[in-house]
Scaffold this motif. Structure first.
Motif, PDB file in Angstrom:
ATOM      1  N   LEU A   1       0.834  -1.203   0.000  1.00  0.00           N
ATOM      2  CA  LEU A   1       0.000   0.000   0.000  1.00  0.00           C
ATOM      3  C   LEU A   1       0.869   1.253   0.000  1.00  0.00           C
ATOM      4  O   LEU A   1       0.567   2.228  -0.711  1.00  0.00           O
ATOM      5  CB  LEU A   1      -0.928  -0.010   1.218  1.00  0.00           C
ATOM      6  N   VAL A   2       1.936   1.251   0.772  1.00  0.00           N
ATOM      7  CA  VAL A   2       2.857   2.394   0.768  1.00  0.00           C
ATOM      8  C   VAL A   2       3.410   2.620  -0.640  1.00  0.00           C
ATOM      9  O   VAL A   2       3.442   3.755  -1.141  1.00  0.00           O
ATOM     10  CB  VAL A   2       4.001   2.182   1.781  1.00  0.00           C
ATOM     11  N   GLU A   3       3.826   1.546  -1.311  1.00  0.00           N
ATOM     12  CA  GLU A   3       4.358   1.694  -2.668  1.00  0.00           C
ATOM     13  C   GLU A   3       3.270   2.197  -3.620  1.00  0.00           C
ATOM     14  O   GLU A   3       3.545   2.998  -4.524  1.00  0.00           O
ATOM     15  CB  GLU A   3       4.914   0.360  -3.160  1.00  0.00           C
ATOM     16  N   HIS A   4       2.041   1.738  -3.423  1.00  0.00           N
ATOM     17  CA  HIS A   4       0.920   2.154  -4.273  1.00  0.00           C
ATOM     18  C   HIS A   4       0.679   3.656  -4.179  1.00  0.00           C
ATOM     19  O   HIS A   4       0.546   4.338  -5.205  1.00  0.00           O
ATOM     20  CB  HIS A   4      -0.324   1.374  -3.837  1.00  0.00           C
ATOM     21  N   VAL A   5       0.646   4.190  -2.965  1.00  0.00           N
ATOM     22  CA  VAL A   5       0.366   5.625  -2.831  1.00  0.00           C
ATOM     23  C   VAL A   5       1.578   6.467  -3.220  1.00  0.00           C
ATOM     24  O   VAL A   5       1.424   7.578  -3.735  1.00  0.00           O
ATOM     25  CB  VAL A   5      -0.137   5.983  -1.414  1.00  0.00           C
ATOM     26  N   LEU A   6       2.773   5.944  -3.005  1.00  0.00           N
ATOM     27  CA  LEU A   6       3.957   6.689  -3.445  1.00  0.00           C
ATOM     28  C   LEU A   6       4.049   6.720  -4.969  1.00  0.00           C
ATOM     29  O   LEU A   6       4.524   7.702  -5.548  1.00  0.00           O
ATOM     30  CB  LEU A   6       5.225   6.089  -2.839  1.00  0.00           C
ATOM     31  N   ALA A   7       3.588   5.665  -5.620  1.00  0.00           N
ATOM     32  CA  ALA A   7       3.530   5.672  -7.082  1.00  0.00           C
ATOM     33  C   ALA A   7       2.566   6.743  -7.579  1.00  0.00           C
ATOM     34  O   ALA A   7       2.691   7.232  -8.708  1.00  0.00           O
ATOM     35  CB  ALA A   7       3.113   4.297  -7.605  1.00  0.00           C
ATOM     36  N   GLY A   8       1.595   7.098  -6.739  1.00  0.00           N
ATOM     37  CA  GLY A   8       0.671   8.188  -7.056  1.00  0.00           C
ATOM     38  C   GLY A   8       1.159   9.542  -6.589  1.00  0.00           C
ATOM     39  O   GLY A   8       0.404  10.509  -6.567  1.00  0.00           O
ATOM     40  N   ASP A   9       2.450   9.608  -6.202  1.00  0.00           N
ATOM     41  CA  ASP A   9       3.113  10.863  -5.814  1.00  0.00           C
ATOM     42  C   ASP A   9       2.567  11.474  -4.526  1.00  0.00           C
ATOM     43  O   ASP A   9       2.482  12.708  -4.398  1.00  0.00           O
ATOM     44  CB  ASP A   9       3.060  11.900  -6.940  1.00  0.00           C
ATOM     45  N   ALA A  10       2.224  10.645  -3.560  1.00  0.00           N
ATOM     46  CA  ALA A  10       1.882  11.165  -2.233  1.00  0.00           C
ATOM     47  C   ALA A  10       3.076  11.917  -1.670  1.00  0.00           C
ATOM     48  O   ALA A  10       4.231  11.494  -1.828  1.00  0.00           O
ATOM     49  CB  ALA A  10       1.502  10.020  -1.300  1.00  0.00           C
ATOM     50  N   SER A  11       2.808  13.042  -1.009  1.00  0.00           N
ATOM     51  CA  SER A  11       3.896  13.876  -0.492  1.00  0.00           C
ATOM     52  C   SER A  11       4.315  13.486   0.920  1.00  0.00           C
ATOM     53  O   SER A  11       5.365  13.906   1.398  1.00  0.00           O
ATOM     54  CB  SER A  11       3.479  15.343  -0.512  1.00  0.00           C
ATOM     55  N   ALA A  12       3.495  12.689   1.603  1.00  0.00           N
ATOM     56  CA  ALA A  12       3.796  12.183   2.945  1.00  0.00           C
ATOM     57  C   ALA A  12       2.834  11.031   3.195  1.00  0.00           C
ATOM     58  O   ALA A  12       1.936  10.760   2.380  1.00  0.00           O
ATOM     59  CB  ALA A  12       3.638  13.272   4.003  1.00  0.00           C
TER      60      ALA A  12
END
Length: 307
Positions: free
Chosen positions: A28-39
Motif C-alpha cells: 500500500l505504501v508503494e501504491h500511494v507513493l507511485a501516485g506521488d503522495a507527499s507524505a
C-alpha cells in the motif's frame, strides 16, 4: 516540517484473523507513493487506529517508517482518550522513527478550550516532533476553537491542522486569520473533507488528507497540482470524478453495518480488487462488506477507469 500536497491516511491491512498484514501495508505504501503522495499518515481514522491494540499500532508505525525509507515524511496518529495516554503513544511513535505526530482533542470526557490547549502543549513537549491537530468533531465530539488553534500556531506548539470538521465557513475564517497574522508561513492547513477539496484549496488550504486516496492516489495529486497552478476547471473536473468514485463508501447498507464499517470496508474492498492488499478484513467489531456491496465497489472502480 510544513506538510502540503496529497497525504493519504493509510488503511491498515489485516489478515483474516485480525493481525496487521505488514506485507500488504508495504505494498500500500508503494501504491500511494507511485501516485506521488507527499507524505504518509499512519493510524488515522481510515487506519482503524482506535480498534487496534498498542502492539498493533507500533507494528503499523514501524512498518510504515521502514517502507517509506526516508522518501517522504511519516505522520503518526497518536489518537487516544486522554493526555497521559496520548503522550505515551507519542513517545512510542517518536522512538519508531515518525517524523511528525497527529492528535485529536481528548475525548470521552469533555474539556475546556484552555484544557484542550494544554493537552496539545503537553504532547508537543513530550517529543518535540512537529504536531498537527486533528479536528474531527464527528468522532471526538469537540470542535477545535479557532482561537485555540491560532494561539497554538503562534507559540509553535502546532505545525498544522487536519480539518475534517466539514465546516468550510470556519475554515475560511481560520485561513484568513492565519494569513493576517503571518502564521501561514509555518502552519499548514490540510483538508480532510474529500468532497470539497477543490473549494478548500481555492480558499487557501495547503493540501488534502483523503481516505479515497488509498484507492486512487494519483487523482488527488492531480487535483492538488491543478489547484496550485490555477487550473480550476481541471481541478473541478477531477473533484467531480472523485465524488462519483467516493460513493463506494456507501456500498454497505446502513441497515446492515455502521458508517465506519461501510467506509473502511469500501476502501479495503477496492484495494483488494486492485491487488494492493491480500484481504479486505476490517477490525472487530466492524462487520465485513457483503458480497453484493463488493460487486458495487467493483463497478465503481471500473467506471472510474481503475479496473
Amino acid at each position: 516540517m510544513r506538510p502540503t500536497g496529497f497525504i493519504p491516511p493509510l488503511c491498515t491491512p489485516l489478515t483474516p484473523d485480525g493481525a496487521v498484514d505488514t506485507g500488504s501495508l508495504r505494498r500500500l505504501v508503494e501504491h500511494v507513493l507511485a501516485g506521488d503522495a507527499s507524505a504518509l499518515f499512519a493510524l488515522g481514522t481510515c487506519g482503524e487506529a482506535v480498534f487496534l491494540t498498542d502492539e498493533q499500532r507500533r507494528t503499523v508505525v514501524r512498518t510504515t517508517v521502514e517502507a517509506a525509507a526516508g522518501r517522504v515524511p511519516v505522520l503518526a496518529g497518536v489518537i487516544d482518550t486522554t493526555t497521559p495516554r496520548v503522550r505515551e503513544r507519542a513517545r512510542e511513535a517518536a522512538a519508531l522513527g515518525a517524523d511528525a505526530l497527529v492528535a485529536t482533542a481528548p475525548f470521552y470526557t469533555d474539556t475546556h478550550p484552555a484544557e484542550t490547549a494544554d493537552h496539545f502543549r503537553r504532547i508537543h513537549a513530550e517529543t518535540g516532533l512537529p504536531l498537527l491537530a486533528y479536528d474531527i468533531p464527528s468522532r471526538v465530539h469537540t470542535k477545535l476553537p479557532p482561537a485555540v488553534l491560532l494561539e497554538l500556531a503562534e507559540d509553535r506548539t502546532l505545525a498544522g491542522l487536519k480539518d475534517s470538521s466539514g465546516d468550510l465557513d470556519t475554515l475560511r475564517h481560520l485561513l484568513a486569520a492565519l494569513r493576517h497574522r503571518g502564521l501561514d508561513r509555518h502552519f499548514a492547513v490540510l483538508t480532510g473533507s474529500e468532497l470539497t477539496v477543490d473549494a478548500a484549496l481555492l480558499i487557501g488550504a495547503d493540501g488534502v488528507v483523503a481516505g479515497l486516496g488509498n484507492v486512487d492516489p494519483a487523482a488527488y495529486t492531480r487535483l492538488h497540482a491543478h489547484a496550485r497552478a490555477g487550473r480550476w476547471p481541471e481541478a473541478v473536473a477531477e473533484q467531480n470524478r472523485l465524488v462519483t468514485l467516493h460513493t463506494l463508501i456507501h456500498a454497505g447498507a446502513p441497515t446492515d453495518m455502521s458508517g465506519t464499517a461501510a467506509a473502511v470496508g469500501g476502501f479495503k474492498a477496492a484495494l483488494h480488487l486492485l491487488g494492493v492488499i491480500d484481504h479486505p478484513t476490517t477490525a472487530a467489531p466492524l462487520r465485513p462488506l457483503p458480497e453484493e456491496a463488493v460487486r458495487e465497489v467493483e463497478e465503481l472502480l471500473k467506471g472510474g477507469g481503475l479496473l
